[in-house]
Every structure is written in structure tokens, then in C-alpha cells.
Design a protein around this motif. Structure first.
Motif, PDB file in Angstrom:
ATOM      1  N   LYS A 122      -1.688  18.336   0.354  1.00 14.39           N
ATOM      2  CA  LYS A 122      -0.664  17.304   0.549  1.00 14.39           C
ATOM      3  C   LYS A 122      -0.975  16.340   1.692  1.00 14.39           C
ATOM      4  O   LYS A 122      -0.571  15.180   1.658  1.00 14.39           O
ATOM      5  N   PHE A 123      -1.664  16.819   2.722  1.00  9.06           N
ATOM      6  CA  PHE A 123      -2.025  15.978   3.868  1.00  9.06           C
ATOM      7  C   PHE A 123      -3.518  15.672   3.746  1.00  9.06           C
ATOM      8  O   PHE A 123      -4.359  16.442   4.221  1.00  9.06           O
ATOM      9  N   VAL A 124      -3.828  14.568   3.116  1.00  9.30           N
ATOM     10  CA  VAL A 124      -5.216  14.244   2.764  1.00  9.30           C
ATOM     11  C   VAL A 124      -5.792  13.234   3.753  1.00  9.30           C
ATOM     12  O   VAL A 124      -5.062  12.600   4.530  1.00  9.30           O
ATOM     13  N   ASP A 125      -7.116  13.102   3.738  1.00  5.99           N
ATOM     14  CA  ASP A 125      -7.754  12.087   4.572  1.00  5.99           C
ATOM     15  C   ASP A 125      -7.254  10.704   4.176  1.00  5.99           C
ATOM     16  O   ASP A 125      -7.155  10.371   2.988  1.00  5.99           O
ATOM     17  N   ASN A 126      -6.956   9.900   5.172  1.00  2.99           N
ATOM     18  CA  ASN A 126      -6.444   8.549   4.942  1.00  2.99           C
ATOM     19  C   ASN A 126      -7.624   7.592   4.737  1.00  2.99           C
ATOM     20  O   ASN A 126      -8.348   7.288   5.697  1.00  2.99           O
ATOM     21  N   PRO A 127      -7.826   7.108   3.516  1.00  2.16           N
ATOM     22  CA  PRO A 127      -8.975   6.224   3.275  1.00  2.16           C
ATOM     23  C   PRO A 127      -8.839   4.863   3.945  1.00  2.16           C
ATOM     24  O   PRO A 127      -9.823   4.132   4.088  1.00  2.16           O
ATOM     25  N   PHE A 128      -7.624   4.527   4.370  1.00  7.43           N
ATOM     26  CA  PHE A 128      -7.389   3.204   4.955  1.00  7.43           C
ATOM     27  C   PHE A 128      -7.516   3.208   6.474  1.00  7.43           C
ATOM     28  O   PHE A 128      -7.616   2.154   7.086  1.00  7.43           O
ATOM     29  N   ARG A 129      -7.469   4.412   7.072  1.00  6.71           N
ATOM     30  CA  ARG A 129      -7.690   4.570   8.509  1.00  6.71           C
ATOM     31  C   ARG A 129      -8.507   5.847   8.710  1.00  6.71           C
ATOM     32  O   ARG A 129      -7.946   6.922   8.917  1.00  6.71           O
ATOM     33  N   PRO A 130      -9.820   5.737   8.600  1.00  2.00           N
ATOM     34  CA  PRO A 130     -10.686   6.918   8.712  1.00  2.00           C
ATOM     35  C   PRO A 130     -10.397   7.732   9.973  1.00  2.00           C
ATOM     36  O   PRO A 130     -10.137   7.164  11.046  1.00  2.00           O
ATOM     37  N   GLY A 131     -10.428   9.042   9.806  1.00  3.43           N
ATOM     38  CA  GLY A 131     -10.164   9.920  10.938  1.00  3.43           C
ATOM     39  C   GLY A 131      -8.715  10.318  11.072  1.00  3.43           C
ATOM     40  O   GLY A 131      -8.360  11.104  11.959  1.00  3.43           O
ATOM     41  N   THR A 132      -7.830   9.774  10.204  1.00  4.73           N
ATOM     42  CA  THR A 132      -6.413  10.130  10.222  1.00  4.73           C
ATOM     43  C   THR A 132      -6.020  10.721   8.873  1.00  4.73           C
ATOM     44  O   THR A 132      -6.792  10.705   7.916  1.00  4.73           O
ATOM     45  N   LYS A 133      -4.805  11.228   8.804  1.00  2.00           N
ATOM     46  CA  LYS A 133      -4.296  11.832   7.579  1.00  2.00           C
ATOM     47  C   LYS A 133      -3.171  10.995   6.985  1.00  2.00           C
ATOM     48  O   LYS A 133      -2.553  10.182   7.668  1.00  2.00           O
ATOM     49  N   MET A 134      -2.916  11.195   5.702  1.00  2.47           N
ATOM     50  CA  MET A 134      -1.723  10.632   5.074  1.00  2.47           C
ATOM     51  C   MET A 134      -1.113  11.691   4.168  1.00  2.47           C
ATOM     52  O   MET A 134      -1.815  12.566   3.639  1.00  2.47           O
ATOM     53  N   TYR A 135       0.195  11.626   4.015  1.00  4.94           N
ATOM     54  CA  TYR A 135       0.941  12.606   3.223  1.00  4.94           C
ATOM     55  C   TYR A 135       1.263  12.035   1.859  1.00  4.94           C
ATOM     56  O   TYR A 135       1.806  10.929   1.750  1.00  4.94           O
ATOM     57  N   LYS A 136       0.925  12.789   0.815  1.00  5.94           N
ATOM     58  CA  LYS A 136       1.215  12.387  -0.558  1.00  5.94           C
ATOM     59  C   LYS A 136       2.618  12.880  -0.909  1.00  5.94           C
ATOM     60  O   LYS A 136       2.858  14.077  -1.020  1.00  5.94           O
ATOM     61  N   THR A 137       3.547  11.946  -1.088  1.00  5.40           N
ATOM     62  CA  THR A 137       4.956  12.319  -1.254  1.00  5.40           C
ATOM     63  C   THR A 137       5.292  12.822  -2.649  1.00  5.40           C
ATOM     64  O   THR A 137       6.266  13.553  -2.815  1.00  5.40           O
ATOM     65  N   GLY A 138       4.538  12.394  -3.661  1.00  3.26           N
ATOM     66  CA  GLY A 138       4.939  12.695  -5.032  1.00  3.26           C
ATOM     67  C   GLY A 138       6.023  11.764  -5.538  1.00  3.26           C
ATOM     68  O   GLY A 138       6.515  11.916  -6.660  1.00  3.26           O
ATOM     69  N   ASP A 139       6.403  10.769  -4.726  1.00  2.62           N
ATOM     70  CA  ASP A 139       7.408   9.784  -5.123  1.00  2.62           C
ATOM     71  C   ASP A 139       6.729   8.566  -5.750  1.00  2.62           C
ATOM     72  O   ASP A 139       5.680   8.108  -5.278  1.00  2.62           O
ATOM     73  N   LEU A 140       7.342   8.042  -6.791  1.00  2.00           N
ATOM     74  CA  LEU A 140       6.874   6.821  -7.447  1.00  2.00           C
ATOM     75  C   LEU A 140       7.596   5.632  -6.822  1.00  2.00           C
ATOM     76  O   LEU A 140       8.824   5.647  -6.687  1.00  2.00           O
ATOM     77  N   ALA A 141       6.836   4.617  -6.442  1.00  6.30           N
ATOM     78  CA  ALA A 141       7.445   3.465  -5.765  1.00  6.30           C
ATOM     79  C   ALA A 141       6.603   2.229  -6.008  1.00  6.30           C
ATOM     80  O   ALA A 141       5.504   2.295  -6.565  1.00  6.30           O
ATOM     81  N   ARG A 142       7.131   1.086  -5.567  1.00  5.48           N
ATOM     82  CA  ARG A 142       6.367  -0.168  -5.639  1.00  5.48           C
ATOM     83  C   ARG A 142       6.819  -1.092  -4.513  1.00  5.48           C
ATOM     84  O   ARG A 142       7.969  -1.030  -4.048  1.00  5.48           O
ATOM     85  N   TRP A 143       5.876  -1.940  -4.083  1.00  7.13           N
ATOM     86  CA  TRP A 143       6.209  -2.957  -3.102  1.00  7.13           C
ATOM     87  C   TRP A 143       6.957  -4.099  -3.795  1.00  7.13           C
ATOM     88  O   TRP A 143       6.609  -4.497  -4.904  1.00  7.13           O
ATOM     89  N   LEU A 144       7.971  -4.609  -3.103  1.00  8.58           N
ATOM     90  CA  LEU A 144       8.676  -5.806  -3.561  1.00  8.58           C
ATOM     91  C   LEU A 144       8.093  -7.024  -2.838  1.00  8.58           C
ATOM     92  O   LEU A 144       7.490  -6.893  -1.767  1.00  8.58           O
ATOM     93  N   PRO A 145       8.253  -8.217  -3.393  1.00 12.71           N
ATOM     94  CA  PRO A 145       7.676  -9.419  -2.771  1.00 12.71           C
ATOM     95  C   PRO A 145       8.148  -9.669  -1.344  1.00 12.71           C
ATOM     96  O   PRO A 145       7.447 -10.326  -0.567  1.00 12.71           O
ATOM     97  N   ASN A 146       9.327  -9.142  -0.977  1.00 15.53           N
ATOM     98  CA  ASN A 146       9.852  -9.395   0.372  1.00 15.53           C
ATOM     99  C   ASN A 146       9.347  -8.384   1.404  1.00 15.53           C
ATOM    100  O   ASN A 146       9.798  -8.381   2.552  1.00 15.53           O
ATOM    101  N   GLY A 147       8.408  -7.508   1.008  1.00 15.38           N
ATOM    102  CA  GLY A 147       7.857  -6.558   1.963  1.00 15.38           C
ATOM    103  C   GLY A 147       8.629  -5.268   2.068  1.00 15.38           C
ATOM    104  O   GLY A 147       8.369  -4.455   2.959  1.00 15.38           O
ATOM    105  N   GLU A 148       9.581  -5.044   1.155  1.00 19.18           N
ATOM    106  CA  GLU A 148      10.293  -3.780   1.120  1.00 19.18           C
ATOM    107  C   GLU A 148       9.781  -2.938  -0.057  1.00 19.18           C
ATOM    108  O   GLU A 148       9.073  -3.439  -0.935  1.00 19.18           O
ATOM    109  N   ILE A 149      10.149  -1.668  -0.062  1.00 21.89           N
ATOM    110  CA  ILE A 149       9.707  -0.744  -1.103  1.00 21.89           C
ATOM    111  C   ILE A 149      10.891  -0.321  -1.961  1.00 21.89           C
ATOM    112  O   ILE A 149      11.988  -0.063  -1.443  1.00 21.89           O
ATOM    113  N   GLU A 150      10.647  -0.258  -3.263  1.00 23.48           N
ATOM    114  CA  GLU A 150      11.646   0.218  -4.208  1.00 23.48           C
ATOM    115  C   GLU A 150      11.240   1.608  -4.698  1.00 23.48           C
ATOM    116  O   GLU A 150      10.107   1.824  -5.131  1.00 23.48           O
TER     117      GLU A 150
END
Length: 431
Positions: A377-405
Motif C-alpha cells: 500500500k505504501f509504494v515508492d513515489n515515482p514523482f518524488r524519488p526517495g519518498t513513498k505514496m499511499y495507494k488509497t483504492g479510491d477512484l477520483a479525477r481532477w476538476l478544471p478548477n484544481g479540486e478533486i472529485e
């Protein structure tokens, strides 16, 4: 990526109990924790927690060691939690209403050697030592003791439902809690006149900011009576009695609460309420509209976040939402990065659904004694090497105004009154 929050410098050396100690020195006689029959001022709360912490130290409590605490909402609960933190340990909240088998599993899996309770225990198999918080002998003598835990030590371990049939313990460090609280205070500042209603069971991670936010500002927390979080009328009366200004609801309970407010025409009793936070489930547009209609003086804020990322990672201020088809979960809080990715871990364009992943200051250390699940669940973060990111299992998308749905789940997890329920856990119990 341009929508993500920027880094904000907070005090990275602070601890949760350190916040309360500062307030106890600044406001020793100010009301801190308010209950039906008594009020603890900051000085008294800090002294009792310190006295108990000294006892816990003699019993071997130290950094990164979970200490079980099983009590209803009471003075003993908040004193016990702060004492565990002061002693250097991590508090492990256990709901007294849990089945005996679940309580036994939490104590065994966490390897807790000490359990704080209120009153005598009945028929509970526990190999460690039990300490009754109602015994006055623990609250004597010196309350000042040296510091043994720091910002990178555990503050708490909260267990959530597990798909394999047993709950899993999420390990949260002090610095992650501090980041969450500091953001909240910057965005929605409390003053000494504010009163938070503490009504979330402490085994549910939303309770974390209800338990600690006020302690960094000199505000107060009014503790609802045990079981009253399910009673809308009791909540209304508590808001009026104590002049509550800030509180939290999961959407399902908000619905019942607003039903009761409308049917009893008790809006005037809620005149002190200036901000309501929502989290734990998807907030529906009709609920938001109804809340703003009945509580016109109250600001409504939608929050989102899993236990694995310290309560909340995004926020949406519910203003000007008249034309929305759904309520967004909003923008990242300070020092948190949110990514919407595809199965190959590529960033999804705006408007394209994908899995929501979380990185930054709020991430848990991982799952207690579950290294394989932690790596999954806590995998290597490909966007910031050397850090981790958590896979939530949630489905989402970015909205044009910079918020998430938020769009739902990628697995079979469901929510019941805000609690995460893995259907696999129920299936394993049935089998």
C-alpha cells in the motif's frame, strides 16, 4: 501536478503533548475539557496527565510502544491519552463496546503490555497489566518529567478493517498529526473563545483533531456524554449549553441531525455554531444545501482522507455550490501531494478517472507488524524519488478548477456511518 499544495514550514520538532504543555503554561486556569459534571482547566489537565505519565514510565512505557486505553468519553479518557503521550508511548484506542474477541485481538496483535481502563474489567483475557484510571493513587506527586519521544515517534495506532479477516493497525507519528493540526489552525483559526464538540468515538481517526486541535490554541472541548453522538437532540442541547462553535459530522449522521433540527425547529439553539466539518463518507449535494439553509450562519467544510494519511488530506469549502452535481473533496492541505494515476502509475489528465494516491507529511509509518501489506500500500513515489505514496483504492479525477472529485471505490470496501468496512473481514467471519 500544478494543482498540488506547496510546502509550508511548520514546527517539525513539535509533539502533540508539547502543544498542551505550552497551553498549560500560557492559560493554566482556562477551561480545557468540559464534561457534564466537571471542567478540567489546562493546568489541572496537564498536571494529572503528567502524574499519570510518571506512573506509566515506571511501568516501562517508552517511545514507539502502544499502550491500550479502553474507556468511554470521560475525563479519564483525555487524561489517559495525554499521559500515554507524555510518557513517550503511542495510544491505542479500544472501544469498550467492541466484541471481546476483537478487543483481545487488538491487544495481542499490538503487543501492548499495558491497558488503561475505567472501572473494573469483566472477563477479558489480557496477559499484560491493567491500570484503572479511576484510582486516585495514580494522580499524586510530581507531574514534570523529561522528554523521551520526539516528532518521529508514534503518537497513536488506530486499527481499521482488514480485507483478510482481521483489522490492521495504522501507525501515525507526531509530526504528521502536527502538520494536520497546524494546517487546520492556519486555514480555520480557533481563538480562546472557541468550543469544539468532541463526539466522535476515539477509535475513529476523526476524533484526533477533536481531541487535540483546541489544545494548541487555548480553546475548549466540550465532551458529549457516552453514546450521545447518535442522539440529535442531545447534540442540539450540548451546542446550546456550552456555546459550541465547531463540530464534525459524517454525512449519514448529518442527515439525521438536520431532520431532527427541522422537525423540532431548533435552529435558534444552534446560533453559536460557526463551522461544521464533514468527512467519513461522500457528502451529497442535497445534504449540503439543506445544511446551509437550516444553519445559514454556519460554514460547511467537506474533508477527505484515510487513516493512513492522518485523518484528512483535502478540503472543500461548501460555498457557491448551487450548480454542482457532486460535492468535491477539494484541494490538498499543506505539505500533502495528491496524484490521480492509471494502472501504469502515469498521471491522469484533468477529468480522467484514476486511482487517488497520497504523498507528503501526513503519511503513516505503515501498518503495525504487517511489513508485506505496508509494502503493497505504501509504494515508492515515482514523482518524488526517495519518498513513498499511499495507494488509497479510491477512484477520483481532477476538476478544471484544481479540486478533486471522488468517484467511488476500486475494491469492495464500503462505509457504514463513516467507518471503513472491508467486506472480506465479514466474509472471513462468516466462513
Amino acid at each position: 501536478n500544478q494543482f498540488n499544495s506547496t510546502a509550508v514550514a511548520y514546527d517539525q520538532e513539535e509533539t502533540v503533548h508539547g502543544l498542551f504543555e505550552k497551553m498549560a503554561r500560557a492559560y493554566p486556569d482556562a477551561p480545557a475539557a468540559i464534561f457534564d459534571t466537571q471542567t478540567l482547566c489546562y493546568g489541572e489537565l496537564n498536571e494529572k496527565a503528567g502524574q499519570l505519565a510518571r506512573v506509566l514510565r515506571t511501568k516501562g512505557v517508552g517511545p514507539d510502544q502502544p499502550v491500550g486505553i479502553m474507556t468511554d468519553r470521560s475525563p479519564e479518557m483525555i487524561i489517559g491519552i495525554l499521559a500515554i503521550l507524555k510518557a513517550g508511548g503511542a495510544y491505542l484506542p479500544i472501544d469498550p463496546g467492541y466484541p471481546k474477541e476483537r478487543i483481545a485481538y487488538l491487544l495481542q496483535d499490538s503487543q501492548a503490555r499495558l491497558l488503561l481502563v475505567k472501572g473494573a474489567l469483566v472477563d477479558l483475557a489480557f496477559a499484560g497489566e491493567t491500570l484503572d484510571l479511576e484510582d486516585e493513587c495514580w494522580y499524586q506527586g510530581e507531574s514534570i518529567l523529561g522528554v523521551t519521544s520526539g516528532p518521529r515517534h508514534l503518537a497513536y495506532v488506530i486499527y481499521t478493517s482488514g480485507s483478510t479477516g482481521q483489522p490492521k493497525g495504522v501507525m501515525i507519528e507526531h509530526h504528521a498529526v502536527i502538520n494536520r493540526l497546524q494546517w487546520m489552525q492556519k486555514r480555520y483559526p480557533l481563538t480562546e473563545q472557541d468550543v469544539i464538540l468532541q463526539k466522535t468515538p476515539f477509535s475513529f481517526d476523526v476524533s484526533v483533531w477533536e481531541l487535540f486541535w483546541w489544545g494548541m490554541t487555548g480553546a475548549s472541548a466540550a465532551f458529549l456524554g457516552p453514546g450521545e453522538e447518535k442522539n440529535p437532540q442531545a447534540i442540539v442541547e450540548a451546542v446550546e449549553r456550552w456555546g459550541v462553535t465547531v463540530m464534525h459530522f459524517v454525512p449519514s449522521m448529518l442527515h439525521l441531525f438536520l431532520e431532527a433540527v427541522e422537525s423540532t425547529e431548533s435552529e435558534k439553539q444552534l446560533s453559536s455554531l460557526r463551522r461544521v466539518f464533514i468527512s467519513g463518507e461522500a457528502l451529497q449535494v442535497p445534504q449540503a444545501h439543506r445544511c446551509k439553509r437550516l444553519l445559514s450562519q454556519t460554514e460547511l467544510v467537506n474533508l477527505y482522507g484515510p487513516t493512513e494519511a492522518t485523518v484528512d488530506v483535502s478540503f472543500h469549502d461548501c460555498t457557491g455550490d448551487a450548480d454542482l452535481m457532486s460535492v468535491p473533496i477539494g484541494k490538498p492541505i499543506d505539505n500533502i501531494e495528491l496524484y490521480v494515476i492509471d494502472e501504469q502509475q502515469h498521471l491522469q489528465p484533468i477529468g480522467v478517472p484514476g486511482e487517488l494516491c497520497i504523498a507528503g507529511a501526513g503519511l503513516a509509518r505503515g501498518y503495525w507488524n504487517r511489513p508485506e501489506l505496508t509494502r503493497e500500500k505504501f509504494v515508492d513515489n515515482p514523482f518524488r524519488p526517495g519518498t513513498k505514496m499511499y495507494k488509497t483504492g479510491d477512484l477520483a479525477r481532477w476538476l478544471p478548477n484544481g479540486e478533486i472529485e471522488y468517484l467511488g471505490r476500486l475494491d469492495h470496501q464500503v462505509k457504514v456511518r463513516g467507518y471503513r468496512i472491508e467486506l472480506g473481514e465479514i466474509e472471513a467471519a462468516l466462513v
